[in-house]
Design a protein around this motif. Structure first.
Motif, mmCIF file in Angstrom:
data_model
loop_
_atom_site.group_PDB
_atom_site.id
_atom_site.type_symbol
_atom_site.label_atom_id
_atom_site.label_comp_id
_atom_site.label_asym_id
_atom_site.label_seq_id
_atom_site.Cartn_x
_atom_site.Cartn_y
_atom_site.Cartn_z
ATOM 1 N N TRP A 1 -2.303 6.421 4.983
ATOM 2 C CA TRP A 1 -2.341 4.973 4.820
ATOM 3 C C TRP A 1 -3.716 4.565 4.299
ATOM 4 C CZ3 TRP A 1 2.188 2.365 6.202
ATOM 5 C CH2 TRP A 1 2.176 0.981 6.021
ATOM 6 N N PRO A 2 -4.059 4.962 3.076
ATOM 7 C CA PRO A 2 -5.388 4.632 2.541
ATOM 8 C C PRO A 2 -5.501 3.137 2.275
ATOM 9 C CG PRO A 2 -4.025 5.611 0.839
ATOM 10 C CD PRO A 2 -3.241 5.723 2.120
ATOM 11 N N PRO A 3 -6.717 2.588 2.364
ATOM 12 C CA PRO A 3 -6.898 1.154 2.091
ATOM 13 C C PRO A 3 -6.614 0.821 0.635
ATOM 14 C CG PRO A 3 -9.020 2.253 2.301
ATOM 15 C CD PRO A 3 -7.982 3.260 2.710
ATOM 16 N N ILE A 4 -6.137 -0.407 0.410
ATOM 17 C CA ILE A 4 -5.844 -0.864 -0.944
ATOM 18 C C ILE A 4 -7.162 -1.301 -1.597
ATOM 19 C CG2 ILE A 4 -4.609 -2.587 -2.309
ATOM 20 C CD1 ILE A 4 -2.558 -2.698 -0.026
ATOM 21 N N PRO A 5 -7.455 -0.838 -2.810
ATOM 22 C CA PRO A 5 -8.701 -1.250 -3.477
ATOM 23 C C PRO A 5 -8.826 -2.772 -3.555
ATOM 24 C CG PRO A 5 -7.661 0.546 -4.683
ATOM 25 C CD PRO A 5 -6.688 0.131 -3.619
#
Length: 323
Positions: free
Chosen positions: A2-6
């Motif tokens: 669940w990587p952060p959204i740029p």
């Protein structure tokens, strides 16, 4: 997982996802109402009232309400913050509906005749997977549906079912994992596409040498300012460097490019965020100010020109410019 959204595409992604929800969810809620209504009519007459009418009726009412609500949003535009809030509400609402359907399905499965039990599990598993697939572009909503709708079914089959039920639980789990993988891949592809679009947009409106706005971006900003109507005040200053050609002739074009980069950096520092600084081409620049800042346009130009007075270090030489 669940990587952060740029940050540069976060708002655009939220509005895009909201638009997809607005297009897809009316059909999803209509399908849920049709399936639950049909299952309610086919329920075992000997089942308790809450199994036959209570839970299905609540799901039908909620689905009908959300169906009408989303239809009313078709022509409405929302800001990114409102889009994010609505996505979270939709994830919560869909998870509650799926959880209610799953519990109702498990109760019906336990109360039904052995010959009919498998149908309830099949309906619920296929319904959850289909609903999740329909909203696969919004990862939070998809995972909320899968967790609330599939987990109770799999646990019930594994803990209370026979050997075939446990095999069915395994198949449902595998299908869910494949869908999770597909949703994550689709999410990454959408992020990459939006980042590429953002990069192209930035390149189209940015001077590649100095990083300032280019002529096209200046025209766009000016058009937007003038579109504000007669009450919008616009100020424009054109800045031309003196002595730049001699730097190119004496030190070469590479030194001239380095000098332009330094000039652009000083201009940006001089005006801060109060104005738009653009490079029109060559040694020509522009300063665009709108609104209340127009009253201080002269002061901003003075600061900008004063910032160009100290000498510039170009290679081993010190260069002075006028403007």
């Amino acid at each position: 997982f669940w990587p952060p959204i740029p940050a540069e595409i976060r708002d655009e992604l939220a509005v895009l996802r909201y638009g997809r929800l607005r297009e897809q969810l009316p059909a999803v809620y209509l399908a849920i109402a049709a399936v639950v209504g049909t299952a309610m009519l086919a329920a075992d007459p000997a089942s308790p009232w809450w199994v036959r009418f209570g839970v299905p009726g609540a799901v039908l009412a909620a689905s009908a309400y959300r169906f009408v609500w989303w239809l009313r949003q078709r022509d409405k535009s929302v800001c990114p913050a409102a889009a994010r809030r609505q996505i979270c509400r939709t994830a919560l609402m869909s998870a509650l509906l799926c959880a209610a359907c799953a519990l109702w399905c498990i109760a019906s499965w336990r109360l039904a005749a052995p010959a009919q039990q498998s149908y309830y599990i099949m309906f619920m598993a296929m319904g959850s997977l289909t609903t999740a697939f329909s909203v696969a572009s919004i990862r939070l909503v998809t995972f909320a549906n899968l967790f609330a709708g599939i987990t109770p079914i799999v646990l019930a089959l594994a803990l209370f079912g026979n050997s075939l039920d446990r095999v069915a639980a395994g198949f449902v789990t595998v299908a869910t994992l494949f869908l999770v993988r597909m949703v994550n891949d689709q999410h990454r592809q959408l992020i990459d596409l939006l980042l590429l679009k953002h990069q192209h947009r930035e390149q189209a409106h940015t001077d590649p040498l100095t990083g300032l706005f280019n002529r096209r971006a200046l025209i766009t900003a000016a058009e937007a300012a003038f579109a504000g109507g007669a009450d919008e005040v616009v100020g424009l200053a054109l800045i031309d460097l003196d002595g730049f050609k001699s730097v190119n002739d004496r030190h070469g074009h590479a030194a001239g490019d380095e000098l332009l980069v330094q000039v652009a950096a000083r201009m940006r520092r001089s005006v801060g965020e109060t104005a738009v600084v653009a490079r029109l081409g060559g040694d020509e620049f522009a300063l665009l100010v709108t609104g209340a800042g127009v009253d201080s346009l002269g002061a901003q130009v003075d600061r900008l020109l004063a910032g160009l007075v100290p000498s510039f270090g170009v290679g081993d030489a010190l260069v002075t410019l006028g403007a």
